[in-house]
Scaffold this motif. Structure first.
Motif, short mmCIF file in Angstrom:
data_model
loop_
_atom_site.label_atom_id
_atom_site.label_comp_id
_atom_site.label_asym_id
_atom_site.label_seq_id
_atom_site.Cartn_x
_atom_site.Cartn_y
_atom_site.Cartn_z
N ALA A 6 0.66 3.82 -3.10
CA ALA A 6 -0.10 5.05 -2.74
C ALA A 6 0.74 6.07 -2.52
N ILE A 38 -1.74 4.13 4.36
CA ILE A 38 -2.47 5.27 3.88
C ILE A 38 -2.31 6.50 4.53
N THR A 74 0.84 -1.23 0.01
CA THR A 74 0.09 0.09 -0.02
C THR A 74 0.85 1.32 -0.15
#
Length: 431
Positions: free
Chosen positions: A25, A111, A21
């Protein structure tokens, strides 16, 4: 011992999930800024994300191996303790543990701070990709073979990260959230789009070019130059297609002033306008705008005549025209045509000039009219109607209503446009 091994494997699974992630991201622009400041982790993150297919393959392979191994150990442990019923219990417990501690928790943290985590995990992930590279290569070959059976091709040279798309997406999100104003968004998107647009799309059409006939009397040439709002005018001889020079108002006045000083006012009649004209600069109509802007700057000129593939004159373009694609309309005290103000009437119709470009209308009203087949509003209506409409004709296409308000010869000079299904109140609220 088995419990400790399961916990270690769950930790590794969380590491792989969070790393995936974070590395996918994270913003490459932010990582590049960190790397320029000397952050070795950010530089490693940029390096490891260059081959996205290899990166994802390595992480998924590692993640699946540790998850399957952890589940197998848990099943063996629970079966030894609870017998045959331990299989179902092990499945339930491991599902909860993997979901919470190996998926949701690490990915949520990634995130929240993708660049920070990407900088920390990049080097161990890079080492992992090197170690299991042979296995990943085999997996990639199998995947590509399967995709090929369905007519799909995976090119490792294609990069998943597009700087322009990333910036455009960020601007769209910022505008929708209110943090980026429409004018700021339009300026930045205009700069990004220069490479995708050609000179033909924004040039002034030849029918609207103000020119000087070299055969005119000197006094009439001077009068026309002084009355013109433009400082540079093409000079032609015989027919308008035969452009032989470009005269600058200052050069003309300097030349006339010199003649007056040397030979008096009587010498003005014999003055040749071509003696102070510059050679015309021609450019193809297909030239990209960013390339043309670089040519203007390199040549230290602001004015070019546009020709088609046969060498016929199509129009003219200036450096100001290109800059207006970024900053919007630029006007001064000598401009005779003010920027058109688009305001809907009580019925929600917008009265627009036929020569207005589709791009300018889309930018002004946030519409989405297609500009693939035509550059102007009139051109779009003619293309869709497959004829030159008469005054009063109404058309509906692409979700908009078009009414021809006025026509001059074969040109549609004014049209009324409104989105279909939009009420007048909604149209007023958009302004």
């Amino acid at each position: 011992m088995t419990v400790a091994a399961i916990l270690v494997l769950l930790g590794l699974s969380g590491f792989f999930s969070g790393s995936e992630t974070a590395l996918t991201a994270s913003s490459r622009a932010k990582l590049r800024a960190r790397a320029d400041r000397g952050d070795a982790g950010a530089q490693a993150a940029l390096s490891v994300t260059e081959d996205s297919e290899r990166l994802i393959g390595s992480i998924l392979l590692g993640n699946n191996v540790v998850n399957i191994l952890a589940a197998s150990l848990a099943t063996a442990l629970f079966t030894r303790i609870f017998g045959s019923g331990g299989v179902a219990l092990a499945t339930l417990v491991m599902t909860l543990l993997v979901l919470i501690f190996s998926e949701v928790l690490p990915k949520t943290y990634a995130i929240l701070a993708p660049e920070d985590l990407a900088s920390r995990v990049a080097r161990p992930v890079r080492a992992l990709t090197v170690v299991i590279a042979p296995v990943v290569a085999v997996v990639r070959m199998i995947v590509r073979g399967i995709l090929a059976l369905f007519g799909l091709r995976s090119d490792s040279g294609d990069h998943v990260f597009s700087v322009q798309e990333e910036i455009a997406g960020a601007l769209a999100i910022g505008h929708s959230s209110g943090t980026v104003q429409k004018e700021e968004r339009d300026r930045l998107l205009g700069a990004l789009d220069l490479g995708d647009r050609s000179v033909e799309e924004i040039m002034l059409h030849r029918s609207r070019i103000e020119m000087i006939d070299a055969e005119l009397p000197t006094q009439e040439i001077i009068d026309r130059v002084l009355k013109s709002p433009h400082t540079r005018l093409p000079v032609y001889r015989g027919e308008r297609e035969n452009v032989i020079g470009v005269v600058h108002a200052k050069d003309l006045l300097r030349g006339v002033s010199r003649i007056v000083r040397e030979a008096g006012e009587a010498g003005v009649e014999g003055f040749d306008v071509l003696s102070v004209s510059m050679p015309p600069y021609f450019v193809p109509e297909t030239t990209p705008l960013d390339e043309q802007m670089r040519e203007f700057l390199a040549r230290r000129t602001h004015f070019a005549l546009v020709v088609d593939e046969y060498g016929s004159l199509r129009g003219l373009i200036t450096l100001e025209d290109i800059l207006e694609e970024i900053v919007g309309e630029i006007t001064d005290e000598h401009d005779t045509e003010a920027a058109q103000i688009l305001t809907p009437n009580a019925a929600g119709d917008y009265l627009v000039e036929g020569a207005m470009t589709i791009r300018d209308l889309n930018r002004a009203l946030d519409w989405a009219l297609p500009d693939d087949e035509a550059n102007t509003i009139a051109g779009l209506v003619i293309h869709m109607a497959q004829c030159i409409p008469t005054q009063g004709q109404v058309f509906s296409f692409h979700g908009y209503r078009f009414e021809v308000v006025s026509r001059r010869e074969n040109r549609l000079t004014r049209l009324r446009i409104r989105p279909l299904g939009e009420t007048p109140a909604q149209a007023m609220a958009d302004q």
